[in-house]
Design a protein around this motif. Structure first.
Motif, PDB file in Angstrom:
ATOM      1  N   VAL A 326       0.684  -1.494  -0.581  1.00  0.00           N
ATOM      2  CA  VAL A 326      -0.039   0.544   0.057  1.00  0.00           C
ATOM      3  C   VAL A 326       0.175   1.574   0.112  1.00  0.00           C
ATOM      4  N   GLN A 327       1.833   1.461   1.169  1.00  0.00           N
ATOM      5  CA  GLN A 327       3.196   1.938   1.258  1.00  0.00           C
ATOM      6  C   GLN A 327       3.781   3.057  -0.478  1.00  0.00           C
ATOM      7  N   GLN A 328       3.853   2.037  -1.555  1.00  0.00           N
ATOM      8  CA  GLN A 328       4.328   2.130  -2.250  1.00  0.00           C
ATOM      9  C   GLN A 328       3.349   2.179  -3.108  1.00  0.00           C
ATOM     10  N   ASP A 329       1.932   1.310  -3.989  1.00  0.00           N
ATOM     11  CA  ASP A 329       0.855   1.767  -4.632  1.00  0.00           C
ATOM     12  C   ASP A 329       0.610   3.015  -4.937  1.00  0.00           C
ATOM     13  N   PHE A 330      -0.571   3.733  -3.404  1.00  0.00           N
ATOM     14  CA  PHE A 330      -0.549   4.534  -3.589  1.00  0.00           C
ATOM     15  C   PHE A 330      -0.041   5.945  -2.129  1.00  0.00           C
ATOM     16  N   PRO A 331       1.179   5.944  -2.280  1.00  0.00           N
ATOM     17  CA  PRO A 331       1.737   6.829  -1.750  1.00  0.00           C
ATOM     18  C   PRO A 331       1.203   8.188  -0.782  1.00  0.00           C
ATOM     19  N   ASP A 332       1.051   8.641  -2.306  1.00  0.00           N
ATOM     20  CA  ASP A 332       0.059  10.078  -1.630  1.00  0.00           C
ATOM     21  C   ASP A 332      -0.623  10.299  -0.699  1.00  0.00           C
ATOM     22  N   LYS A 333      -2.009   8.888  -1.267  1.00  0.00           N
ATOM     23  CA  LYS A 333      -2.519   8.402  -0.206  1.00  0.00           C
ATOM     24  C   LYS A 333      -1.930   8.636   1.575  1.00  0.00           C
ATOM     25  N   VAL A 334      -1.669   7.558   0.990  1.00  0.00           N
ATOM     26  CA  VAL A 334      -0.963   7.178   2.262  1.00  0.00           C
ATOM     27  C   VAL A 334      -0.325   7.749   2.945  1.00  0.00           C
ATOM     28  N   ASN A 335       0.672   8.739   2.783  1.00  0.00           N
ATOM     29  CA  ASN A 335       1.411   9.947   3.033  1.00  0.00           C
ATOM     30  C   ASN A 335       0.266  11.184   3.593  1.00  0.00           C
ATOM     31  N   ARG A 336      -0.559  11.467   3.277  1.00  0.00           N
ATOM     32  CA  ARG A 336      -1.757  12.048   3.600  1.00  0.00           C
ATOM     33  C   ARG A 336      -2.391  11.238   4.495  1.00  0.00           C
ATOM     34  N   ILE A 337      -2.651   9.852   4.970  1.00  0.00           N
ATOM     35  CA  ILE A 337      -2.963   9.489   5.899  1.00  0.00           C
ATOM     36  C   ILE A 337      -2.233  10.035   7.762  1.00  0.00           C
ATOM     37  N   MET A 338      -1.398   9.290   6.750  1.00  0.00           N
ATOM     38  CA  MET A 338       0.196   9.079   7.816  1.00  0.00           C
ATOM     39  C   MET A 338      -0.127  10.376   8.948  1.00  0.00           C
ATOM     40  N   SER A 339       0.385  12.186   7.924  1.00  0.00           N
ATOM     41  CA  SER A 339       0.149  13.346   8.652  1.00  0.00           C
ATOM     42  C   SER A 339      -0.911  13.363   9.216  1.00  0.00           C
ATOM     43  N   GLU A 340      -2.535  13.349   8.469  1.00  0.00           N
ATOM     44  CA  GLU A 340      -3.404  13.733   9.422  1.00  0.00           C
ATOM     45  C   GLU A 340      -3.201  13.045  10.671  1.00  0.00           C
ATOM     46  N   PHE A 341      -3.074  11.660  10.497  1.00  0.00           N
ATOM     47  CA  PHE A 341      -2.166  11.018  11.899  1.00  0.00           C
ATOM     48  C   PHE A 341      -1.804  11.532  12.627  1.00  0.00           C
ATOM     49  N   LEU A 342      -0.923  12.117  12.644  1.00  0.00           N
ATOM     50  CA  LEU A 342       0.640  12.374  13.295  1.00  0.00           C
ATOM     51  C   LEU A 342      -0.043  13.735  14.109  1.00  0.00           C
ATOM     52  N   LYS A 343      -0.457  14.616  13.021  1.00  0.00           N
ATOM     53  CA  LYS A 343      -1.163  16.089  13.951  1.00  0.00           C
ATOM     54  C   LYS A 343      -2.531  15.639  14.650  1.00  0.00           C
ATOM     55  N   GLY A 344      -3.136  14.883  14.392  1.00  0.00           N
ATOM     56  CA  GLY A 344      -4.244  14.675  15.476  1.00  0.00           C
ATOM     57  C   GLY A 344      -4.277  14.783  16.315  1.00  0.00           C
TER      58      GLY A 344
END
Length: 344
Positions: A326-344
């Motif tokens: 998943v992290q290689q397949d849709f990296p932009d989506k995964v990175n956005r999910i990670m960023s939102e989680f880290l900021k939440g």
């Protein structure tokens, strides 16, 4: 006596399936040798230096850590050392390079470090499956965090790296500020799902095959590690966004597996998983997110259910259309999910 009988029954079932799958694979290998010829089947390129993509300055600098156990771990790091640590753990059959998109995305906010796990790539590959128990692999991560000069981190794992990340959060909660898991369930949830769902049991056939000596290594080395192309670029299990994984990226994975002892090291994770005692499950207190590609051909999405039993603060995010990688397949989506989680 009942406990002993249960252990024997479990051992017997494992080896019945191991021999069964071993016979099937042996026949397939024989047919392949006849079809393509021994020269092609046993051919492997000599890879003595990293491909250029692995030395991309945008991914950081290479280094080695000497752990107290005597194991040397290879890593790639980027970002300022005075920033919080984000530690990446890869799965099978991968290496540190699997996190290339996340390294670039988070190096401005974190000290990002992606390691070659024990038994992989340029890290040491100790002999013997007992050197790959969940206890030893978990303690490796504890020591890596310490050797990097940190007392805690954001821990990110995928596949086998995710399983070890779950274990670190259970065994050493003080080391994990936040936990990010990609496409692998909690160890207890995974084991129960395999045991209770025949469809997943069949998909996990290779776990039993990998208990055999020599044969798995022969299969994985065949035709210059052709299994890697099938894993990452094949129709059944491969990455669904072709531009995200190229032949150049494939060469990086082949370089990793061409290192001395790396094939056996990777297989030993599976051997040890069935032949050594697992860690006892403990509640996970840190904020945790499970990111899951819903087109995973290896692990069923149903095993994402029920994680509230193991994690106090749990979030699940499904990435539609993404494969197991998943992290290689849709990296932009995964990175956005990670960023939102880290900021939440």
């Amino acid at each position: 006596m009942a406990k002993l009988l249960k252990l024997f029954t479990k051992w017997l079932i494992q080896w019945i399936f191991a021999v069964y799958y071993g016979l099937i694979v042996s026949f397939a290998i024989l047919c392949d040798i006849i079809k393509c010829g021994p020269k092609t089947f046993f051919h492997r390129e000599t890879r003595t230096s990293r491909p250029e993509c692995m030395n991309d300055p945008a991914l950081g600098t290479h280094g080695f850590l000497n752990l107290q156990t005597g194991i040397r771990i290879h890593y790639v790091a980027a970002g300022d050392e005075d920033k919080p640590l984000m530690l990446f753990l890869h799965g099978f059959p991968e290496c540190w390079y699997s996190w290339r998109y996340q390294i670039k995305a988070f190096k401005s906010e974190y000290r990002v470090v992606s390691v070659d796990m024990r038994g992989y790539g340029e890290s040491d590959c100790p002999v013997g499956m007992k050197n790959y128990s969940s206890r030893i692999l978990t303690d490796d991560i504890r020591d890596i965090i310490s050797e990097l000069g940190y007392s805690s981190c954001v821990l990110v794992g995928h596949d086998w790296g995710g399983l070890i990340a779950w274990c670190v959060a259970m065994e050493y909660p003080e080391l994990v500020d936040k936990l990010i898991i990609n496409n692998v369930a909690h160890p207890d949830r995974l084991a129960k799902h395999i045991a209770s769902h025949w469809s997943q049991f069949r998909k996990s056939w290779y776990i039993f095959l990998f208990q055999l000596p020599y044969l798995p290594e022969l299969m994985l080395r065949a035709k210059d590690y052709s299994f890697l192309k099938g894993s990452f670029m094949g129709k059944s299990f491969g990455i669904r966004t072709p531009d995200m994984f190229t032949l150049t990226d494939l060469e990086a994975m082949k370089f990793s597996f061409s290192q001395q002892g790396a094939i056996t090291g990777a297989v030993n994770y599976y051997r040890s998983a069935l032949q050594t005692k697992p860690l006892r499950s403990k509640p996970i207190k840190c904020p945790t997110i499970l990111i899951w590609g819903d087109k995973d051909g290896a692990l069923e999405i149903e095993m994402t259910k029920g994680h509230d039993k193991y994690v106090d603060n749990f979030t699940l995010k499904i990435v539609e259309g993404a494969s197991h990688w998943v992290q290689q397949d849709f990296p932009d989506k995964v990175n956005r999910i990670m960023s939102e989680f880290l900021k939440g």
